[in-house]
Design a protein around this motif. Sequence first.
Motif, PDB file in Angstrom:
ATOM      1  N   ALA A 202      41.167  41.795  31.349  1.00  0.00           N
ATOM      2  CA  ALA A 202      41.803  43.041  31.776  1.00  0.00           C
ATOM      3  C   ALA A 202      42.410  42.879  33.169  1.00  0.00           C
ATOM      4  CB  ALA A 202      40.782  44.167  31.783  1.00  0.00           C
ATOM      5  N   TYR A 203      43.332  43.790  33.514  1.00  0.00           N
ATOM      6  CA  TYR A 203      43.870  43.799  34.864  1.00  0.00           C
ATOM      7  C   TYR A 203      42.777  44.254  35.828  1.00  0.00           C
ATOM      8  CZ  TYR A 203      48.552  43.345  32.884  1.00  0.00           C
ATOM      9  OH  TYR A 203      49.653  42.889  32.220  1.00  0.00           O
ATOM     10  N   GLY A 204      42.673  43.546  36.922  1.00  0.00           N
ATOM     11  CA  GLY A 204      41.692  43.908  37.932  1.00  0.00           C
ATOM     12  C   GLY A 204      42.342  44.543  39.140  1.00  0.00           C
ATOM     13  N   PRO A 205      41.563  45.032  40.112  1.00  0.00           N
ATOM     14  CA  PRO A 205      42.108  45.619  41.331  1.00  0.00           C
ATOM     15  C   PRO A 205      42.966  44.597  42.077  1.00  0.00           C
ATOM     16  CG  PRO A 205      39.764  46.076  41.131  1.00  0.00           C
ATOM     17  CD  PRO A 205      40.091  45.067  40.089  1.00  0.00           C
ATOM     18  N   ALA A 206      44.017  45.085  42.713  1.00  0.00           N
ATOM     19  CA  ALA A 206      44.905  44.213  43.491  1.00  0.00           C
ATOM     20  C   ALA A 206      45.216  44.883  44.814  1.00  0.00           C
ATOM     21  CB  ALA A 206      46.191  43.940  42.727  1.00  0.00           C
ATOM     22  N   TRP A 207      45.257  44.084  45.850  1.00  0.00           N
ATOM     23  CA  TRP A 207      45.644  44.551  47.182  1.00  0.00           C
ATOM     24  C   TRP A 207      47.057  44.049  47.468  1.00  0.00           C
ATOM     25  CZ3 TRP A 207      40.805  43.696  45.675  1.00  0.00           C
ATOM     26  CH2 TRP A 207      39.797  44.562  46.122  1.00  0.00           C
ATOM     27  N   TYR A 208      47.834  44.875  48.107  1.00  0.00           N
ATOM     28  CA  TYR A 208      49.225  44.516  48.402  1.00  0.00           C
ATOM     29  C   TYR A 208      49.293  43.187  49.140  1.00  0.00           C
ATOM     30  CZ  TYR A 208      53.710  44.524  50.813  1.00  0.00           C
ATOM     31  OH  TYR A 208      54.937  44.169  51.306  1.00  0.00           O
ATOM     32  N   PRO A 209      50.218  42.276  48.692  1.00  0.00           N
ATOM     33  CA  PRO A 209      51.159  42.481  47.585  1.00  0.00           C
ATOM     34  C   PRO A 209      50.615  42.092  46.206  1.00  0.00           C
ATOM     35  CG  PRO A 209      51.691  40.479  48.746  1.00  0.00           C
ATOM     36  CD  PRO A 209      50.525  41.077  49.487  1.00  0.00           C
ATOM     37  N   THR A 210      49.704  41.074  46.162  1.00  0.00           N
ATOM     38  CA  THR A 210      49.155  40.673  44.856  1.00  0.00           C
ATOM     39  C   THR A 210      47.820  39.968  45.021  1.00  0.00           C
ATOM     40  OG1 THR A 210      49.651  39.456  42.802  1.00  0.00           O
ATOM     41  CG2 THR A 210      50.365  38.448  44.882  1.00  0.00           C
ATOM     42  N   ALA A 211      47.084  40.329  46.063  1.00  0.00           N
ATOM     43  CA  ALA A 211      45.812  39.679  46.371  1.00  0.00           C
ATOM     44  C   ALA A 211      44.698  40.240  45.491  1.00  0.00           C
ATOM     45  CB  ALA A 211      45.460  39.868  47.845  1.00  0.00           C
ATOM     46  N   THR A 212      43.727  39.408  45.180  1.00  0.00           N
ATOM     47  CA  THR A 212      42.587  39.844  44.369  1.00  0.00           C
ATOM     48  C   THR A 212      41.385  40.214  45.219  1.00  0.00           C
ATOM     49  OG1 THR A 212      41.894  37.530  44.119  1.00  0.00           O
ATOM     50  CG2 THR A 212      43.294  38.472  42.386  1.00  0.00           C
ATOM     51  N   SER A 213      41.503  40.138  46.544  1.00  0.00           N
ATOM     52  CA  SER A 213      40.425  40.551  47.443  1.00  0.00           C
ATOM     53  C   SER A 213      41.031  41.084  48.733  1.00  0.00           C
ATOM     54  CB  SER A 213      39.477  39.380  47.750  1.00  0.00           C
ATOM     55  OG  SER A 213      40.180  38.321  48.381  1.00  0.00           O
ATOM     56  N   ALA A 214      40.281  41.957  49.401  1.00  0.00           N
ATOM     57  CA  ALA A 214      40.805  42.608  50.594  1.00  0.00           C
ATOM     58  C   ALA A 214      41.075  41.621  51.727  1.00  0.00           C
ATOM     59  CB  ALA A 214      39.819  43.678  51.065  1.00  0.00           C
TER      60      ALA A 214
END
Length: 439
Positions: A202-214
């Motif tokens: 599934a799609y997971g949370p993303a931080w701008y622009p396309t990072a998977t962690s803060a």
Amino acid sequence: MRIIGHPVLFLLFCAGLGAQTAGFGGIAVNSVTGQPLSGVHLKLFTLNVGGGIPDAYGAMSGRDGRFSVTGIPPGTYVLFTERTGFVHMMTTAGAIPLPSITLKKGERITDYKLEMTPRAVIAGRVIDEYDDPVPNVRVEAAPVKPGGPRAASLNNRNPVASTNNRGEFRMSGGPGKFYIKATPGGSEQAAEIRTDGTSDAAYGPAWYPTATSADRASVVEADAGAEVAIEIRLTRQRSMTITGTVSGIPQGSSPRIRLGSGDSLDRIHINRVIAAGPDGEFTFSKLPPAFYRLTAFVTGSRPNLQSQSVDVKPDGPEAVDVRLVLTGGAEVTGTLEIAGERAGTPMEKRTVTLGSSIATTEPDGSFKIAGVFADSYRVGVLPLPENGYVKTVELPSTEARLAITRQQSRSGECSPSGAPFACGDRPTRPCGVTVEVSR
């Protein structure tokens, strides 16, 4: 447990109402241009123990920016302001995310400067790996420096929005530097068996622009009165499955499971509640990697029942099984003391709160709170003496002592004047006290 009260503004009440009223006035200005601002609606209101609004006094600023409220009983009030396109910026502090005003008998404040800041706008869209728009995505702006100035608000939330069917979002609030997080919505779906080499991740949370962690996110700077446009790309990520069983279910009751998630265990928000099956079993599937907290509860029974909270971290296995045990909660007894009051003097009735659990003090200051579940709580006491605040909390049963001293600044903000001693592994927050209650 012993709670000692001492003078602060973050617990608010209206006390000492006398025949001599007070007045509050000043000028509203645009904080960027310094020019007078008309059409600002301001309201002074008191808070009662149950969180209602028994008294409210309002005014509108005129063309010259001037406003005036008269005939106000003396006491401590919350100041709420609103004006289309503007926010009132303040440093977050205290249990109430709004500034407060204390008025004495006969006092006339005429020179209060109310600075309103033009709203900053963050707009854009969320897309997938095929450049297609993704609807129903929650987009939130989290300040880079959480303790910095932010817009005064009744809900104390970060700016948040949801994407439409074109993947577009738009949110506004106070200016500043933010990390922008996009969290896809979703529903429970069974895992797929695929033989074509593709994955049903599934799609997971993303931080701008396309990072998977803060920690890999880029900063978005939103200026007052300006709009910034961004685009966030979602990626498919490893998913988690949490299964479990609830025990201790009363006959005829149906427990529900509350699932919270967040970037850390200190920033959990509730995002889903489901009913457990007849045998107490439950499943959450296709969860994106995050910190999760699960709690089972039953309402309508006597007493209400709740389980312990179980935390699940994202760096663990993809499949997790938990056991939740329903209990009736513990009973907490204690004594409230007000610094400066003579010992043996009957105390006026006050309310002590631990989370949503409430008790009323006896004349000797003792109190008893039933149905308190193991968790971290902020202690509340209402009403307090003018400028009062909770100074220390003593927990003799665990030989733990939690002390926080606060000093009041001219702007009405709380700031620490000493390092707090934390009880447990959760940090204390500004103008608050954390107490660990366990069975």
